[in-house]
Scaffold this active site. Structure first.
Site, PDB file in Angstrom:
ATOM      1  CD  GLU A   1      33.424  23.722  41.485  1.00 59.65           C
ATOM      2  OE1 GLU A   1      32.585  24.287  42.252  1.00 59.65           O
ATOM      3  OE2 GLU A   1      33.446  24.137  40.279  1.00 59.65           O
TER       4      GLU A   1
ATOM      5  CG  ASP B   1      31.397  30.191  37.797  1.00 59.40           C
ATOM      6  OD1 ASP B   1      30.612  29.419  37.668  1.00 59.40           O
ATOM      7  OD2 ASP B   1      32.494  29.712  38.291  1.00 59.40           O
TER       8      ASP B   1
END
Ligand code: ADP
Ligand code: ZN
Length: 604
Positions: free
Chosen positions: A426, A501
């Site tokens: 992250e 992603d």
């Protein structure tokens, strides 16, 4: 169900009253004493009996003293033969007044039957009500062909009006014309103007199309029939068409009115594009809709409002003049509209004084009206769970994230190792997003699992965007790849955490080439016909309208774009390494970083 109970109670009451009256009348208060047959015979022998009345199997005896006694004989046996059997002198018998009373057949018959009859009746009545309920449900199952349109009376008290629809000014303006047609049809007829029959509302799900249609009916004070396109499509062929017929029959009876067809694309897809069986049925249904629309003449004042979020797949026949020739676009609300929608839905919710709905509106770009209503509701639920008296800003912020990504899953236990990987992943997203010039600013970074995601990085645009540049997309791809790249860099291998992603980055890259014409090599054109076909219930997108050679080139271009994104991400990751460690440290400590803290971390 309510009326069933009411009926049942009334019935019970009547039954109780009748039963009690009955028992009052039948209960003789001065019941004569029951005596044995032998006592009776003895009494006669003693000459104490003055009168004997035989009624049925009962013998009522009146003594000389005036006392009354009663005894029973066998049914069918006569008194005289009975007395004979007991060897009573005939002389003594003749001294008594003997009368045979005709048995009151019906009364005694009923008396003996009633105890059996009442439970019977009860069962029958019970069954009757049961059957009524069952046939109700059953006949619904049998009424396939009937339309299941829900009707709302336009005259009801808390009807929906334009006031309940926040924002969407242009749409309201266009639709107020429709309200006029419904209210003053004569004005238009007199000038020979044809009143439009169909209006198509275009907009993504939850933007308030149903609400808007209802508001039109409310403003015009006319009944509103609503049905969803998917309801037309049933298992049996022909059902859809007959439903359309019955819907319009109903509507014609209550003209002027509005018929609202939700999800018209379910039946109104381009004809002839489908494979397989379901498509026949759709075609019939669609034809019936067209026939009905063409069929009713000008003095029947029905306006059909249909809603869809896929105008591109609609059959052109639907859009011809005289049919759905008016189209009203209902956009996803912009900042100001979002605030207004929030205001509408916040009316019944006590908000803390410091809550400014503008702040919520700013944090929710791309949210539809339904999403916003949902945010306020979730916020209220969160506040109620903590026994608060008012909904606070934190509750609403939490609700936004819940609606956006899914509920927080704090209880999910992850190992320290996984936590560390998530934190780097992250932090990588966040760092790259912060330093790339075209990316939206980071609003929040968290390694608390939420919905499907193990952690998340929230970015929010400064303004609502309608147009996007190639550089924006390239930076976006870089941010998406950053999680994966950071993992690889730090731990030397990658995890499955980056799967979605990568998928998103790849599909974005593909769209740049095939839809947006942003590839320099392939030039400004689109690739692939986006025709929809339904085959065995599955939609097959895209038909190739290019050669195998071009397909290869497209793949090359996609790979090239991904490379470019990777390059941009790596540049940031390699030069700003010290910031990455900073973010990770705070993340591991606090699990979430809000915008202010995040910005201050990256300034020093
Ligand atoms: P659609 O038919 O476009 O899918 P709906 O009309 O069913 O959307 O909207 C769902 C809900 O979202 C509405 O019941 C309403 O509560 C809320 N909503 C959507 N748009 C608005 C708006 N412009 N103003 C107020 N509420 C809205
Ligand atoms: Zn990620």
């Amino acid at each position: 169900m309510k009326s069933f109970f009411k009926n049942f109670l009334v019935f019970l009451l009547v039954f109780l009253v009748v039963a009690s009256l009955f028992s009052i009348f039948t209960n003789k208060t001065d019941q004569p004493e029951n005596i044995l047959m032998s006592d009776f015979v003895n009494l006669i022998k003693d000459e104490q009996v003055s009168e004997v009345v035989v009624s049925g199997d009962e013998i009522n005896i009146t003594l000389n003293s005036g006392d009354k006694k009663i005894t029973k004989k066998e049914m069918g046996e006569s008194l005289s033969s009975l007395l004979n059997n007991f060897e009573v002198d005939s002389e003594k018998i003749s001294k008594m007044d003997i009368s045979i009373q005709e048995d009151d057949g019906f009364a005694s018959f009923m008396m003996s039957l009633l105890p059996f009859l009442i439970p019977f009746l009860l069962v029958i009545i019970f069954l009757y009500f049961m059957m009524k309920g069952v046939t109700g449900a059953n006949s619904k199952a049998m009424m396939f062909g009937q339309s299941q349109a829900k009707e709302f009376d336009g005259n009801q008290k808390n009807k929906t009006t334009f006031k309940d629809v926040a924002g969407a000014k242009e749409a309201k303006q266009e639709l107020s014309e429709i309200v006029d047609f419904l209210r003053f049809p004569k004005k238009f007829h007199d000038l020979g103007a044809k009143i439009p029959k169909g209006v198509l509302l275009l907009g993504s799900p939850g933007t308030g199309k149903t609400l808007m249609a209802k508001a039109v009916a409310g403003e015009a004070n006319v009944p509103f029939f609503s049905i969803s396109g998917s309801e037309f499509v049933e298992m049996f062929v022909g059902v859809g068409a007959s439903r359309v017929r019955s819907l319009f029959q109903k509507a014609k009876k209550s003209s002027p009115c509005i018929v609202f067809i939700d999800e018209i694309d379910a039946v109104g897809r381009r004809r002839g594009a489908g494979l397989g069986g379901s498509h026949d049925e759709r075609e019939q249904t669609l034809n019936q809709i067209l026939v009905e629309m063409d069929g009713f003449d000008q003095n029947i004042n029905i306006i059909i409002i249909a809603a869809t979020n896929r105008p591109d797949v609609l059959d052109p026949a639907l859009l011809r003049p005289g049919r759905f020739d008016r189209q009203v676009v209902i956009d996803v609300p912009d900042l100001r509209d979002r605030e207004e929608i929030l205001q509408v839905h916040a009316k019944k919710k006590p908000l803390a004084k410091d809550v400014e709905l503008k702040q919520i509106a700013q944090r929710t770009p791309g949210f539809s009206g339904a999403d916003l209503a949902n945010v306020l509701n979730e916020g209220a639920i969160l506040a109620a769970r903590q026994n608060k008296k008012v909904v606070e800003l934190v509750d609403l912020f939490e609700a936004i994230e819940k609606v956006m990504i899914g509920p927080e899953r704090k209880s999910r236990i992850i190992s320290d190792e996984e936590k560390k990987i998530t934190a780097y992943h992250e932090a990588g997203h966040a760092l790259v997003a912060h330093f790339l010039p075209n990316s939206d600013p980071v609003h929040k970074v968290s390694i608390i699992a939420r919905g499907q995601a193990g952690g998340y990085t929230l970015k929010l645009p400064l303004n609502d965007k309608k147009l996007y540049t190639k550089n924006y997309f390239l930076d976006e791809i870089a941010v998406l790849l950053a999680g994966h790249l950071t993992e690889k860099d730090i731990f030397g291998e990658v995890t499955t955490g980056a799967t979605s992603d990568l998928r998103r980055a790849t599909s974005l890259a593909r769209r740049l080439v095939t839809d947006y014409g942003m590839s320099d090599k392939l030039g400004p054109r689109t690739f692939g016909e986006k025709e929809e076909m339904i085959f065995l219930g599955r939609e097959i997108h895209e038909q190739r309208d290019y050669s195998e050679k071009v397909a290869e080139k497209i793949d090359e271009e996609i790979a090239q774009i991904m490379k470019e994104g990777e390059k941009r991400a790596l540049e940031v990751l390699n030069t700003k390494r010290e910031y990455l460690e900073k973010i990770v440290k705070v993340l591991l400590e606090k699990e979430t970083i809000e915008k202010e803290e995040f910005d201050s971390l990256l300034i020093e």
